[in-house]
Design an enzyme around this catalytic site. Structure first.
Site, short mmCIF file in Angstrom:
data_model
loop_
_atom_site.label_atom_id
_atom_site.label_comp_id
_atom_site.label_asym_id
_atom_site.label_seq_id
_atom_site.Cartn_x
_atom_site.Cartn_y
_atom_site.Cartn_z
CD GLU B 192 -1.81 -2.35 1.56
OE1 GLU B 192 -0.67 -2.57 2.03
OE2 GLU B 192 -2.67 -3.24 1.46
CG HIS B 261 -9.89 -6.36 8.79
ND1 HIS B 261 -8.80 -6.79 9.50
CD2 HIS B 261 -9.66 -6.76 7.52
CE1 HIS B 261 -7.96 -7.43 8.69
NE2 HIS B 261 -8.46 -7.41 7.48
#
Ligand SMILES: Cc1ncc(C[n+]2csc(CCOP(=O)(O)OP(=O)(O)O)c2C)c(N)n1
Ligand SMILES: [Mg+2]
Lengths: 348, 461
Positions: B192, B261
C-alpha cells in the site's frame, strides 16, 4: 487414492523400542515422529474442516482463513522449538495455535465469539494470542507481524537467552516494505528470528508471478546478507530438517535465518473466495500428489507401523476431539456485555 | 453414517443463495475436495466442496432453485456401502442453528439489521423535470462512475489490490478490466505505501489515478504518502504541483471482522488541510460525487461503506451526472430536531426519524456527503428551524466529525440552540468480534431516538 486396508500387526511399544528409522529420499524419521506429525497434521485438517462447516452454519462470522494443505509447514517448524520461543503469524492462524499446543476448544470458542474463547471472544479468527504458549498472534494486517517478530527476537537477544522468534508470513506479504526494513535490522543486529515465508503461491487471487519481480522468495534477503533456503513445504521432514539448521544458527547467536516454504492452500483465500483464479485441476493435482498428510500416511503404512484400520481409529478419535471442541464452543455463552469496556487500557 | 449438506453461508453477508448447478448427480461417488454444487451468492458464484468420502445419496433442492435460505438441507451424502433406505422421507428444510446459550443477566441488545438492502427513492426536487431514474446498487453506481470518467478522460486509470482480474475484492471494479484493459486497470502487489506513493507521483505528472484500498484499514500503511505527499505538495510548491488523485475504498465497520478491520477514518483525513474528504450514502450521490472527485484537481479521500454496497437506490439517468463537492443534502425534511449524519450513519438516522415520527417528533435528516469541506451553512439553516442537533457517526466520538460539527455550532449558531448538541457514536472501544458485543459497540437507531428525545425534552413514557 482409497487404499484397501491390509491387516498389519500393530505395535504399541514405547518410544525407545521404536527408534527404527524409516529411510526414504527425504530426511529420516523415527516411528514416533511419524505418528506425532501425522496426528498433529490430521488434527489441523479436521479442525479446519469443522471451522469451515461452522462458518457455513453462521456460527463463525467475518473472515475465516483455512490452513488446509499447508499443515506440514507449521508442524515441521514447531517440532524444532522449545519452551520460551516466540511464534507469530498472519490471520491464517488456527493451525499455528494447534501446533503451539493450544487447546482446540479455546480456539473454536474464539472463532464463535464466546466468552470462553482464548481472547474472551473479542479477537476472532484473525486476532488470537496466548502468552502462555509463546503465541503472539494472529495479525490481520498483511506484513505487520514481520517487524513485530523481529521485535520479539530483539527481546530474546536483549535478555541474553537462547530463545528464537519464528515469524511466519505469506508470499503476498513479502512485498510490504516493512518486511525489508525488518530484514535489515535483523541482520544488522543479528537477531534470533527465523523468517518463514509460507509460499502457497497465491495472495488472495494474485499468483506470485503476477505480484513479484523476483519469484524465488528465498533470495529476498540477499541484499541484506541473509542467506535464504527454499524448502519443500509439503514434506514435514524436509521442513523440520531445514528448520533445525535455522533454529540452531539463531540460538547460537548467528541469526537471522530465512526459509521459503513451498506449499499450497486447497481452499479459497477465505470462506468467501470463489477462487476462480486457478484451475480445479491444479488444486486436485496438489491434493492427489503432494498432500502432506498422505505423504506421512504412506510412510507409516510402508513401514508397517500401523495398518489402515489403525489409522481409521486415529482419525475417528481426532474427529471426536474436534466435535467435542465444537460442542464446547456452541455451549459457551457470549461475553458479558461489560467486557465491551475491559482491556482497552491496562488497569492500574 | 450419512452426512447432511446444509446450504452454507459463503460470505460474511450471505443470507440466501441460488443453486446454480449440481456438479455431482445422485449415485455418483464423492471424495474430499470434490465440488458438489455451484452456488450463486450475493457477490459471486461459489463452488461448494465436500470434505466427505462417499456417494451422493439424495439431492433435495433442484438445480436453478433461487432464494434458498442459508442452513437449508440441500443434499445428503451416504458413506460408501451405506443403505439408501436412510434417505426415505428426507426433504429440504431449514435446519436451525442453536444460538448461544443465554447469559445469566439479560443482555440488552438492539436488533438493528444493518445488512438488509433498502430501496430509497431519490428526492424529486434536485433533478430537471422528466428525469428518468434507474434503480441500482451502490456498488454498480461506483463502478459506473469510474467507467464513465475513464471513457471521458484517458488519463484516468484504476489501481489497487485485486481490482483487475479478480474484479475487485468487493466487486466494485467489476468489468473495468474487460472494457479498459490492463494498462488502465492495474492489479498491484500488496504494498500500500508503495502504490499510494506511486499514484501520487503519477498524479504529479498529471495522470488521474483512482487508487483503491481494499479497505481503508490498509490505507494506514500508506497514510504518510497521503498526508505528507499528496496533501501538501501543492502548497509547498507554491501551487506548481497538482495532485489530482482519488483514494477510494470501503471504510468503517463491516460485519464481524474485528478490531483491525473495522474503523472509520473520516475524521483522520478531515483533519488534514490539502485533502478533500467525501463519504456519501446513496447510490446517486456515490456516482455523482465519485465522478466529481475524479474530475477534481485535488487529492480526494473517497470513503465508501461495505455494508451499503448492496443497497439499491434510484440514480438519475443524466449524462455526466455529478454532485457538487462540499454540499450537504437534506434527505428528510422536519422541524423538531436536526439529525446530522454521513455514510451508513444516514441509514441509522433515517430509521430513527421514522421511529421519532410515530412518537410525534418531526426530525430533519442531513446527509453531509462531503466531510471536508464541511457544509455548515446547510446545518445552521436547519438549526435555525429546529434549534436542536444530534450528530450521528458510525465511529468513535473523540475528535470525531461530530465533535467538529458541535464546535462549529457553538461558534456559528450558539444563539439558535435550545439544547446541547449531542453526539451519538460507536462506543469508545476497539471493535469486538463477538456478535453481541459488536452490536453493543456500533451506533444504532434506538440510541439516536433516545438522544433526539432528550434534546427535545421529551421523556419516554
Ligand atoms: C495491509 C493489508 N492489505 C491488504 C489486506 C487484505 N488481505 C488480506 S490477506 C491478503 C492476501 C495475503 O496473501 P499472502 O501474504 O500470500 O498470505 P496467505 O493468505 O496466502 O496466507 C490480502 C490482500 C490486509 N489484510 N492488510
Ligand atoms: Mg499466499
Amino acid at each position: 487414492m482409497t487404499k484397501k486396508s491390509v491387516p498389519r500387526k500393530t505395535k504399541s511399544g514405547k518410544p525407545a523400542a521404536r527408534r527404527k528409522a524409516v529411510k526414504k529420499n527425504t530426511p529420516t524419521a523415527t516411528n514416533d515422529e511419524l505418528m506425532e506429525y501425522y496426528k498433529g497434521m490430521l488434527l489441523m485438517r479436521r479442525f479446519e474442516e469443522k471451522a469451515g462447516q461452522m462458518y457455513g452454519m453462521g456460527l463463525i462470522g467475518g473472515f475465516c482463513h483455512l490452513y488446509i494443505g499447508q499443515e506440514a509447514v507449521v508442524t515441521g517448524i514447531q517440532a524444532t522449538l522449545k519452551d520460551g520461543d516466540s511464534v507469530l503469524t498472519s490471520y491464517r492462524d488456527h493451525a499455528h495455535m494447534l501446533a503451539c499446543k493450544i487447546d482446540p476448544k479455546l480456539i473454536l470458542a474464539e472463532l464463535t465469539g464466546r466468552a470462553t474463547g482464548i481472547s474472551k471472544g473479542k479477537g476472532g479468527s484473525m486476532h488470537m494470542f496466548s502468552v502462555e504458549h509463546g503465541f503472539y498472534g494472529g495479525h490481520g494486517i498483511v506484513g505487520a507481524q514481520v517487524p513485530i517478530g523481529a521485535g520479539l527476537a530483539f527481546a530474546h537477544k536483549y535478555r541474553k537467552n537462547d530463545n528464537v522468534s519464528v515469524t511466519y508470513f505469506g508470499d503476498g506479504a513479502v512485498n510490504q516494505g516493512q518486511v525489508y526494513e525488518s530484514f535489515n535490522m535483523a541482520k544488522l543486529w543479528n537477531l534470533p528470528v527465523i523468517f518463514v515465508i509460507e509460499n502457497n503461491q497465491y495472495a488472495m487471487g494474485t499468483s506470485i508471478a503476477r505480484s513479484s519481480s523476483e519469484v524465488e522468495l528465498f533470495r529476498r534477503g540477499e541484499s541484506f546478507k541473509i542467506k535464504g533456503e527454499s524448502v519443500d513445504g509439503m514434506d514435514v521432514f524436509a521442513v523440520r530438517e531445514a528448520a533445525e539448521r535455522a533454529v540452531a544458527k539463531c540460538r547460537a547467536g548467528d541469526g537471522p535465518a530465512l526459509l521459503e516454504m513451498k506449499t499450497y492452500r486447497y481452499r479459497g483465500h477465505s470462506m468467501s473466495d470463489p477462487a476462480k483464479y486457478r484451475s480445479k485441476e491444479e488444486v486436485s493435482k496438489m491434493r492427489a500428489e503432494f498432500d502432506p498428510i498422505d505423504q506421512v500416511k504412506k510412510r507409516i503404512l510402508d513401514a508397517n507401523i500401523l495398518s489402515e484400520d489403525d489409522l481409521k481409529v486415529i482419525d475417528k478419535d481426532i474427529k471426536a476431539l474436534v466435535s467435542e471442541a465444537a460442542d464446547f464452543a456452541q455451549n459457551s455463552a457470549e461475553p458479558h456485555p461489560s467486557e465491551l469496556y475491559t482491556d482497552v487500557l491496562v488497569a492500574e | 453414517m450419512s452426512v447432511e449438506i446444509l446450504l452454507p453461508a459463503m460470505s460474511p453477508t450471505m443470507t440466501e443463495g441460488n443453486i446454480a448447478k449440481w456438479t455431482k448427480r445422485e449415485g455418483e461417488k464423492v471424495s474430499p475436495g470434490d465440488v458438489i454444487a455451484e452456488i450463486e451468492t450475493d457477490k459471486a458464484i461459489m463452488e461448494l466442496e465436500t470434505d466427505e468420502d462417499g456417494v451422493m445419496g439424495k439431492i433435495l433442492v433442484d438445480e436453478g432453485a433461487e432464494g434458498i435460505a442459508v442452513g437449508t438441507l440441500i443434499a445428503v451424502i451416504l458413506e460408501d456401502g451405506e443403505n439408501a433406505s436412510v434417505l426415505d422421507g428426507i426433504t429440504a428444510s431449514v435446519v436451525s442453528v442453536p444460538s448461544a446459550p443465554p447469559l445469566s443477566i439479560s443482555a440488552e441488545q438492539s436488533d438493528t439489521n444493518v445488512t438488509a438492502p433498502v430501496t430509497v427513492s431519490a428526492p424529486e426536487a434536485d433533478f430537471p423535470e422528466g428525469t428518468g431514474f434507474s434503480n441500482m446498487t451502490v456498488r454498480e453506481a461506483l463502478r459506473d462512475a469510474m467507467a464513465e470518467e475513464m471513457r471521458l478522460d484517458d488519463s484516468v486509470f484504476v489501481m489497487g489490490e485485486e481490482v483487475a482480474e479478480y474484479q475487485g475484492a468487493y466487486k466494485v471494479t467489476q468489468g473495468l478490466l474487460q472494457e479498459f484493459g490492463e494498462e488502465r486497470v492495474i492489479d498491484t502487489p500488496i504494498t500500500e505505501h508503495g502504490f499510494a506513493g506511486l499514484g501520487v507521483g503519477a498524479a504529479m505528472a498529471n495522470l488521474r489515478p483512482v487508487v483503491e484500498f481494499m479497505t481503508f484499514n490498509f490505507a494506514m500503511q500508506a497514510i504518510d504518502q497521503i498526508v505528507n505527499s499528496a496533501a501538501k505538495t501543492n502548497y509547498m510548491s507554491g501551487g506548481q504541483i497538482r495532485c489530482p488523485i482519488v483514494f477510494r475504498g470501503p471504510n468503517g465497520a463491516a460485519a464481524r471482522v474485528g478490531a483491525q478491520h473495522s474503523q472509520n477514518y473520516a475524521s483522520w483525513y478531515a483533519h488534514i488541510p490539502g485533502l478533500i474528504v467525501i463519504a456519501p450514502y446513496s447510490a446517486a450521490d456515490c456516482k455523482g460525487l465519485l465522478k466529481a472527485a475524479i474530475k477534481n484537481p485535488n487529492p480526494v479521500i473517497f470513503l465508501e461503506n461495505e455494508i451499503t454496497y448492496g443497497y439499491s437506490f434510484d440514480v438519475p439517468d443524466l449524462d455526466d451526472y455529478t454532485v457538487p463537492i462540499g454540499k450537504a443534502s437534506i434527505v428528510r425534511k422536519g422541524s423538531d430536531v436536526t439529525l446530522v449524519a454521513y455514510s451508513i450513519g444516514v441509514k441509522f438516522a433515517l430509521d430513527a426519524a421514522e421511529k421519532l415520527a410515530s412518537d410525534g417528533i418531526d426530525a430533519e435528516v442531513i446527509d453531509l456527503r462531503t466531510i471536508r469541506p464541511l457544509d455548515m451553512e446547510t446545518i445552521i439553516e436547519s438549526v435555525k428551524k429546529t434549534n436542536r442537533v444530534v450528530c450521528v457517526e458510525e465511529g468513535w466520538a473523540t475528535c470525531s466529525v461530530s465533535s467538529e460539527i458541535s464546535a462549529r455550532l457553538m461558534e456559528g449558531a450558539f444563539d439558535y440552540l435550545d439544547a446541547p448538541v449531542t453526539r451519538v457514536t460507536n462506543e469508545d472501544v476497539p471493535m469486538p468480534y463477538a456478535a453481541n458485543l459488536e452490536k453493543l459497540a456500533v451506533v444504532n437507531d434506538e440510541r439516536i431516538v433516545a438522544a433526539a428525545k432528550t434534546v427535545c425534552y421529551k421523556e419516554d413514557k
